[in-house]
Every structure is written in C-alpha cells, then in structure tokens.
Design a protein around this motif. Structure first.
Motif, PDB file in Angstrom:
ATOM      1  N   LEU A 197      90.899  51.374 121.389  1.00  0.00           N
ATOM      2  CA  LEU A 197      91.796  52.317 121.614  1.00  0.00           C
ATOM      3  C   LEU A 197      91.190  52.759 119.869  1.00  0.00           C
ATOM      4  O   LEU A 197      92.155  51.852 119.035  1.00  0.00           O
ATOM      5  N   HIS A 198      91.452  53.749 119.319  1.00  0.00           N
ATOM      6  CA  HIS A 198      90.996  54.058 118.147  1.00  0.00           C
ATOM      7  C   HIS A 198      92.882  54.886 117.785  1.00  0.00           C
ATOM      8  O   HIS A 198      93.035  55.463 118.503  1.00  0.00           O
ATOM      9  N   TYR A 240      95.510  53.510 117.379  1.00  0.00           N
ATOM     10  CA  TYR A 240      96.490  53.382 118.256  1.00  0.00           C
ATOM     11  C   TYR A 240      97.771  53.246 118.076  1.00  0.00           C
ATOM     12  O   TYR A 240      97.943  52.635 116.973  1.00  0.00           O
ATOM     13  N   ALA A 286     100.420  48.088 124.203  1.00  0.00           N
ATOM     14  CA  ALA A 286      99.746  46.831 123.714  1.00  0.00           C
ATOM     15  C   ALA A 286      99.614  45.650 124.091  1.00  0.00           C
ATOM     16  O   ALA A 286      98.052  45.614 124.910  1.00  0.00           O
ATOM     17  N   LYS A 327      90.308  46.560 123.006  1.00  0.00           N
ATOM     18  CA  LYS A 327      90.538  46.343 121.406  1.00  0.00           C
ATOM     19  C   LYS A 327      91.237  47.611 120.616  1.00  0.00           C
ATOM     20  O   LYS A 327      91.188  48.733 121.231  1.00  0.00           O
ATOM     21  N   PHE A 328      91.823  47.106 119.270  1.00  0.00           N
ATOM     22  CA  PHE A 328      92.484  48.782 118.975  1.00  0.00           C
ATOM     23  C   PHE A 328      91.969  48.683 117.847  1.00  0.00           C
ATOM     24  O   PHE A 328      91.999  47.499 116.691  1.00  0.00           O
ATOM     25  N   ILE A 382      92.585  50.149 114.001  1.00  0.00           N
ATOM     26  CA  ILE A 382      93.721  49.854 112.790  1.00  0.00           C
ATOM     27  C   ILE A 382      93.677  50.846 111.856  1.00  0.00           C
ATOM     28  O   ILE A 382      92.234  50.440 111.636  1.00  0.00           O
ATOM     29  N   THR A 395     103.289  50.946 113.985  1.00  0.00           N
ATOM     30  CA  THR A 395     101.281  50.332 114.345  1.00  0.00           C
ATOM     31  C   THR A 395     101.926  48.986 113.105  1.00  0.00           C
ATOM     32  O   THR A 395     100.363  47.841 113.822  1.00  0.00           O
ATOM     33  N   HIS A 421      91.694  40.850 117.648  1.00  0.00           N
ATOM     34  CA  HIS A 421      92.062  41.884 118.881  1.00  0.00           C
ATOM     35  C   HIS A 421      91.657  43.577 117.907  1.00  0.00           C
ATOM     36  O   HIS A 421      92.193  44.726 118.633  1.00  0.00           O
ATOM     37  N   PHE A 422      90.936  42.825 116.754  1.00  0.00           N
ATOM     38  CA  PHE A 422      91.529  44.566 115.555  1.00  0.00           C
ATOM     39  C   PHE A 422      89.815  45.015 115.298  1.00  0.00           C
ATOM     40  O   PHE A 422      89.514  44.010 115.044  1.00  0.00           O
TER      41      PHE A 422
END
Ligand code: NI
Length: 258
Positions: A148-149, A151, A158, A167-168, A170, A182, A193-194
């Motif tokens: 998820l770009h 986020y 989340a 994954k996120f 950031i 955020t 996750h980032f």
C-alpha cells in the motif's frame, strides 16, 4: 544503500533529472508508471540505468483513458525482468465517484495480471480504503505481495492489512505536522512492514516541503521513522532496504553503508 520504492520521473526537466540521477547514483529507484505513455517511459529508464527498476500499471484516475492496446502493452512490459511489479493501481474516490465500478474492474484485471506474471502489486488508495481492503482480501494468496503506497489510514485498519500480509510505503507525509495518522502507524508496527518511498515529485518531506521532491529525500523519511521509533537511522535503512529487496525480488545484495 537507499531504495526509493515509489517515484515518478516524468515531471522533471532535463537538468533536474540529471541532478536526481546524480544524487541517487549509489542507490536504487523503483519508478512508477500510471498510463500507457509513462509505462513506456518507465521501461526506457530501466533499460538505460542499472539502478532503476520499474512498476507499470493503469492508475485509477487514468481508467477513462485506457486504449485498446493498454493491457497488451502492460503484458509485454511485465515480461521484462526489470519491471518488478504492477502499479500504481487501485481505487481513488477523491475527485470522482462516478466510475467506481470501472475502477474496481480495472484494478481486479491488473491484479490478475500480477498473478499471471508473479509480480507484486503497488496499490494506490485514496478515500477508498475499505473497498481496497475488500478487493485485496478477495485476491490475496501467498503467490504475490501487496504494497500500500502512501498509506494514510488508521493503525486499526493497518493491522487488518497486516493480517493480509500487506506492506506499507511510508513517504514524506510522516514528516508533516498534520501527518499524525502516518506517525501513529509507524510507531505501532514493526519495521518489517515498511518500505521507504518519496512519490517524487510530490509530497516533499520536511525540511524541504513546498519544493519539488526527489528520490534522495527518502533519507528524510528514514530520519523521521528513526526519530519516532527511537532507533538509529542505519537500522531503519538496513531493515527497509532488505524489505524492498525481498518484496520486489530485486537481484541485488543489500549493503549497510548509505
Ligand atoms: Ni505515485
């Protein structure tokens, strides 16, 4: 080594682009397309520069502009090993809710292509997080990762996405005064996750907010994450670089130095 996992290079002048490439010469960029023209440009950048990889796709705001050959072009590009994902694709209800069904259809069709070519999916979701979640849940299996770009949802949401293995990405928003959500997400979830991203030329992080963004500014995103999590910036870079290498199956070995 830094990896900007999401940027656009199509809005720089020739001079600006030279600077961008110079600043990133020891680092990696994953450049994103949004339509036929930029998807082809992404491929050209990948062919020209060893440290550039690409993702190609039809952005939700571009679904009305799809031509007969848009999916043919996508498939031909997805066969290239330097195209490491499909994106950015997804749902955007911010400006128009009039074509939601078309957006969903185009999103799903591209997820199916991602599965066919075993490539991760880079998702753009704006004012459409619940529908995005429902579609990812419907299609998610272990064969392809979802990212998820940019986020900007809640911690609670989340955690639901984490259960799907998402994954996120950031970016600069985490440095903004009003980027509270955020920051909370960064604080609440482990680094695994980032991914770091800039979404250049948009969303320029502090202290350069207001200027045109560039991929090297991922360093300011990393600094902010380090500050929030009270860990060293090296730890942030090392972990997120490794995440990016794994998620996009990049054929490189991570190096610790920046
Ligand atoms: Ni983008």
């Amino acid at each position: 080594m830094l990896i900007d996992t999401h940027c656009h290079l199509d809005e720089y002048s020739h001079e600006e682009l030279k600077q961008v490439l110079e600043h990133m010469k020891d680092h990696i960029m994953i450049v994103s397309g949004v339509n036929d023209v930029t998807n082809q440009e992404v491929m050209n950048y990948c062919n020209q520069y060893p440290n550039i990889y690409g993702v190609v796709g039809i952005h939700p705001e571009e679904v009305e502009n799809i031509g007969e050959n848009s999916f043919v072009l996508l498939e031909s590009l997805l066969k290239n090993p330097k195209i490491v994902g499909i994106g950015e694709i997804g749902l955007d209800y911010h400006y128009t809710k009039g074509n939601i069904e078309i957006q969903k259809e185009v999103f799903k069709k591209q997820i199916e292509l991602a599965k066919k070519y075993h490539k991760p999916v880079v998702v753009h979701s704006r004012d459409a997080l619940q529908d995005t979640y429902d579609i990812i849940k419907q299609y998610k299996d272990d064969s392809i990762p979802f990212i998820l770009h940019a986020y900007s949802g809640s911690v609670e949401m989340a955690k639901q996405f984490v259960k799907l293995g998402v994954k996120f990405g950031i970016g600069g928003v985490v440095t903004f005064k009003n980027g509270v959500k955020t920051k909370e997400v960064v604080e609440a979830l482990p680094l695994k996750h980032f991914l770091l991203e800039t979404d250049s030329p948009y969303l320029t992080p502090e202290p350069y907010r207001g200027q045109k963004n560039e991929p090297y500014n991922v360093i300011y995103v990393a600094n902010k994450i380090a500050e929030i999590k009270q860990i060293s910036v090296d730890t942030v870079i090392e972990a997120t670089t490794e995440n990016a290498i794994q998620v996009f199956s990049l054929p490189i070995v991570s190096r610790k130095e920046v």
